[in-house]
Motif scaffolding. Sequence first.
Motif, mmCIF file in Angstrom:
data_model
loop_
_atom_site.group_PDB
_atom_site.id
_atom_site.type_symbol
_atom_site.label_atom_id
_atom_site.label_comp_id
_atom_site.label_asym_id
_atom_site.label_seq_id
_atom_site.Cartn_x
_atom_site.Cartn_y
_atom_site.Cartn_z
ATOM 1 N N ALA A 180 0.836 -1.198 0.000
ATOM 2 C CA ALA A 180 0.000 0.000 0.000
ATOM 3 C C ALA A 180 0.875 1.254 0.000
ATOM 4 C CB ALA A 180 -0.910 -0.001 1.226
ATOM 5 N N THR A 181 0.248 2.383 -0.279
ATOM 6 C CA THR A 181 0.936 3.668 -0.221
ATOM 7 C C THR A 181 1.408 3.939 1.203
ATOM 8 O OG1 THR A 181 -0.462 4.517 -1.997
ATOM 9 C CG2 THR A 181 0.694 6.142 -0.653
ATOM 10 N N VAL A 182 2.584 4.529 1.336
ATOM 11 C CA VAL A 182 3.110 4.898 2.648
ATOM 12 C C VAL A 182 3.307 6.406 2.697
ATOM 13 C CG1 VAL A 182 4.233 2.680 3.046
ATOM 14 C CG2 VAL A 182 5.490 4.495 1.868
ATOM 15 N N ASP A 183 3.322 6.972 3.910
ATOM 16 C CA ASP A 183 3.535 8.409 4.023
ATOM 17 C C ASP A 183 4.995 8.738 3.715
ATOM 18 O OD1 ASP A 183 5.160 8.140 6.393
ATOM 19 O OD2 ASP A 183 3.350 8.051 7.606
ATOM 20 N N HIS A 184 5.276 10.028 3.600
ATOM 21 C CA HIS A 184 6.601 10.438 3.128
ATOM 22 C C HIS A 184 7.707 10.029 4.092
ATOM 23 C CE1 HIS A 184 9.676 13.604 1.848
ATOM 24 N NE2 HIS A 184 9.515 12.827 0.806
ATOM 25 N N ASN A 185 7.473 10.157 5.382
ATOM 26 C CA ASN A 185 8.510 9.777 6.346
ATOM 27 C C ASN A 185 8.837 8.295 6.253
ATOM 28 O OD1 ASN A 185 8.864 12.352 7.378
ATOM 29 N ND2 ASN A 185 7.295 12.088 8.958
ATOM 30 N N ARG A 186 7.803 7.481 6.130
ATOM 31 C CA ARG A 186 8.041 6.047 5.984
ATOM 32 C C ARG A 186 8.733 5.758 4.658
ATOM 33 N NH1 ARG A 186 10.078 1.570 6.873
ATOM 34 N NH2 ARG A 186 8.923 -0.325 6.402
ATOM 35 N N ALA A 187 8.345 6.487 3.611
ATOM 36 C CA ALA A 187 8.984 6.296 2.310
ATOM 37 C C ALA A 187 10.474 6.597 2.387
ATOM 38 C CB ALA A 187 8.315 7.179 1.263
ATOM 39 N N LEU A 188 10.833 7.660 3.097
ATOM 40 C CA LEU A 188 12.250 7.990 3.241
ATOM 41 C C LEU A 188 12.994 6.880 3.979
ATOM 42 C CD1 LEU A 188 12.087 11.797 4.135
ATOM 43 C CD2 LEU A 188 12.674 10.763 1.938
ATOM 44 N N GLY A 189 12.347 6.305 4.993
ATOM 45 C CA GLY A 189 12.967 5.195 5.706
ATOM 46 C C GLY A 189 13.194 3.997 4.805
ATOM 47 N N ILE A 190 12.233 3.729 3.931
ATOM 48 C CA ILE A 190 12.375 2.618 2.986
ATOM 49 C C ILE A 190 13.503 2.890 2.009
ATOM 50 C CG2 ILE A 190 11.238 1.414 1.082
ATOM 51 C CD1 ILE A 190 8.585 1.831 2.626
ATOM 52 N N VAL A 191 13.531 4.117 1.471
ATOM 53 C CA VAL A 191 14.608 4.478 0.538
ATOM 54 C C VAL A 191 15.968 4.294 1.199
ATOM 55 C CG1 VAL A 191 15.668 6.430 -0.674
ATOM 56 C CG2 VAL A 191 13.201 6.050 -0.837
ATOM 57 N N LYS A 192 16.046 4.644 2.460
ATOM 58 C CA LYS A 192 17.319 4.567 3.177
ATOM 59 C C LYS A 192 17.767 3.130 3.412
ATOM 60 C CE LYS A 192 19.575 6.566 7.265
ATOM 61 N NZ LYS A 192 19.387 7.472 8.429
ATOM 62 N N GLU A 193 16.810 2.217 3.551
ATOM 63 C CA GLU A 193 17.189 0.869 3.963
ATOM 64 C C GLU A 193 17.319 -0.137 2.826
ATOM 65 O OE1 GLU A 193 13.773 -1.522 5.870
ATOM 66 O OE2 GLU A 193 13.140 0.549 6.089
ATOM 67 N N ILE A 194 16.619 0.062 1.705
ATOM 68 C CA ILE A 194 16.713 -0.937 0.645
ATOM 69 C C ILE A 194 17.981 -0.716 -0.176
ATOM 70 C CG2 ILE A 194 14.225 -1.247 0.581
ATOM 71 C CD1 ILE A 194 14.085 0.425 -1.897
ATOM 72 N N ASP A 195 18.248 -1.625 -1.092
ATOM 73 C CA ASP A 195 19.543 -1.635 -1.775
ATOM 74 C C ASP A 195 19.572 -0.839 -3.069
ATOM 75 O OD1 ASP A 195 20.904 -3.609 0.019
ATOM 76 O OD2 ASP A 195 19.255 -4.882 -0.679
ATOM 77 N N ALA A 196 18.478 -0.828 -3.822
ATOM 78 C CA ALA A 196 18.461 -0.164 -5.125
ATOM 79 C C ALA A 196 17.065 0.382 -5.392
ATOM 80 C CB ALA A 196 18.878 -1.135 -6.233
ATOM 81 N N LEU A 197 16.999 1.444 -6.185
ATOM 82 C CA LEU A 197 15.747 2.161 -6.416
ATOM 83 C C LEU A 197 15.390 2.160 -7.894
ATOM 84 C CD1 LEU A 197 16.867 4.991 -4.056
ATOM 85 C CD2 LEU A 197 14.908 3.514 -3.598
ATOM 86 N N ILE A 198 14.095 2.190 -8.175
ATOM 87 C CA ILE A 198 13.604 2.083 -9.553
ATOM 88 C C ILE A 198 12.856 3.354 -9.930
ATOM 89 C CG2 ILE A 198 12.135 0.774 -11.132
ATOM 90 C CD1 ILE A 198 12.426 -1.607 -9.141
ATOM 91 N N ILE A 199 13.151 3.863 -11.125
ATOM 92 C CA ILE A 199 12.436 5.005 -11.700
ATOM 93 C C ILE A 199 11.751 4.551 -12.986
ATOM 94 C CG2 ILE A 199 12.737 7.177 -12.965
ATOM 95 C CD1 ILE A 199 12.851 7.725 -10.093
ATOM 96 N N PHE A 200 10.442 4.782 -13.091
ATOM 97 C CA PHE A 200 9.712 4.562 -14.341
ATOM 98 C C PHE A 200 9.504 5.921 -15.007
ATOM 99 C CE2 PHE A 200 8.220 0.880 -11.825
ATOM 100 C CZ PHE A 200 8.487 -0.142 -12.720
ATOM 101 N N ALA A 201 10.095 6.133 -16.170
ATOM 102 C CA ALA A 201 9.957 7.440 -16.825
ATOM 103 C C ALA A 201 9.871 7.326 -18.341
ATOM 104 C CB ALA A 201 11.114 8.351 -16.430
ATOM 105 N N PHE A 202 9.438 6.176 -18.847
ATOM 106 C CA PHE A 202 9.199 6.079 -20.279
ATOM 107 C C PHE A 202 7.989 6.940 -20.658
ATOM 108 C CE2 PHE A 202 11.412 1.812 -20.096
ATOM 109 C CZ PHE A 202 12.494 2.216 -20.863
ATOM 110 N N ASN A 203 7.990 7.435 -21.880
ATOM 111 C CA ASN A 203 6.866 8.205 -22.429
ATOM 112 C C ASN A 203 6.602 9.504 -21.678
ATOM 113 O OD1 ASN A 203 6.282 6.125 -24.367
ATOM 114 N ND2 ASN A 203 5.300 4.967 -22.714
ATOM 115 N N GLN A 204 7.624 10.062 -21.043
ATOM 116 C CA GLN A 204 7.497 11.397 -20.458
ATOM 117 C C GLN A 204 8.817 12.149 -20.674
ATOM 118 O OE1 GLN A 204 7.950 9.838 -15.817
ATOM 119 N NE2 GLN A 204 7.139 11.832 -16.216
ATOM 120 N N PRO A 205 9.130 12.450 -21.931
ATOM 121 C CA PRO A 205 10.449 13.014 -22.249
ATOM 122 C C PRO A 205 10.669 14.431 -21.754
ATOM 123 C CG PRO A 205 9.032 13.042 -24.189
ATOM 124 C CD PRO A 205 8.300 12.257 -23.138
#
Length: 413
Positions: A295-320
Amino acid sequence: MQISTRKFLFLSYYFPPRPEIGGKRVDKLCAVALKRGWQASVVSTSGDLAVDTSLAASVGDVALTLLDRSGARGGSIVKKRVRALFADLLAFMDVVRFFLAARRIKAVGAIPVVMASAPPRRVVVAALLLKLADKNTIFVADFRDPWLRGSEAGKSTLRAVISRYLLGKVLSGADLITATAQATLDQLSRSGVTGVREKSLLIPNAVDLHLFDNVSSRLFAAKNRVIFGHLGDLDYEHRNPVPLLQAVSRIKEESPRIFFGIEVHFWGESGYWQGRDLAGLIQDHGLESAAFAHATVDHNRALGIVKEIDALIIFAFNQPLQIPAKCYEYLLSGKPILALCEEGSETFRLLGKFPGVELVTSPDPDAIRRGVEKIVQDLSAPTETGFTRDLSSLDYEKVFAPLWERIEGMLHR
């Protein structure tokens, strides 16, 4: 025009305490203004917060007025289709509500500067109406994304014609036009409206360099796996997870040793592809042991997740023409980034300046697979082969200062 008071009114569909990333830009713009001695008022929407219509609140030193949110995203396919049928009516109602609330606040506070940040476009239209009602208003139109997308610029449908007409009126009426990406400003300058380039200013998104200083991480249970993660809703066309899931499925079939050493997690609301939501797609690809929808998480929790996991994914096709705002936080995290974007796009240009980014410029599953495997390989290498990123140029106070310098100059013309 001589005006002694430094007051501004910001119209934005998103603003804290709502969690959407679009509100973070507006929040930082206000923070820089407050440090320069401005008084800030914001009209925004409540989202899922339990507040009354037009409830006035205070976020720090910002006078905040929250309107009930109409036409919220998310839900089942049926709910989305029902909302789509009434999308234009809901947008018109929002324009009226934002205009009436903002006009009252502007009149009471004698506020000379009105700013609006799109998307959605309706808040900029409401700000334009404020300008038309008082020609002495300084109107700043901020574009986080392009106004016209894809083939919309050339379509002859009634909606497309109205959209182009409103864009022309906004560009003509605005005293200052800002955007997060140069490609967006270039598109606006080709709109046929005279003088756009002369009153345009590039104000990229930026980041608080101390964002992660006090963020606590809650580690996953030790699994000896490389954990990839995407944070953000997956209900936009350019955030299609299918090619990534296909890539992981091929890793499972052809490189089982790597497959059993990775996990892919998605936090956020899911859209539908071929009639299936994210959980269904994971099941269809046989990835229940390696891919997980949350589920969606709040920003503070999101920052904690970003800090703890190993790699991050960006989806940016079709938005040049635009850059996902989360790119800046991802860069600051110091983690490897798997960026799915076209070569030459604004996202490609930004992320390509920094180390530790694996740019995949094709939605081909084999290309994505190679990107995933490259990150796994790099993370398995000795630490001395790591990387550092100099992000001093992305400090929000430095990036946003030219906007307020420009507005302050306009106040005393």
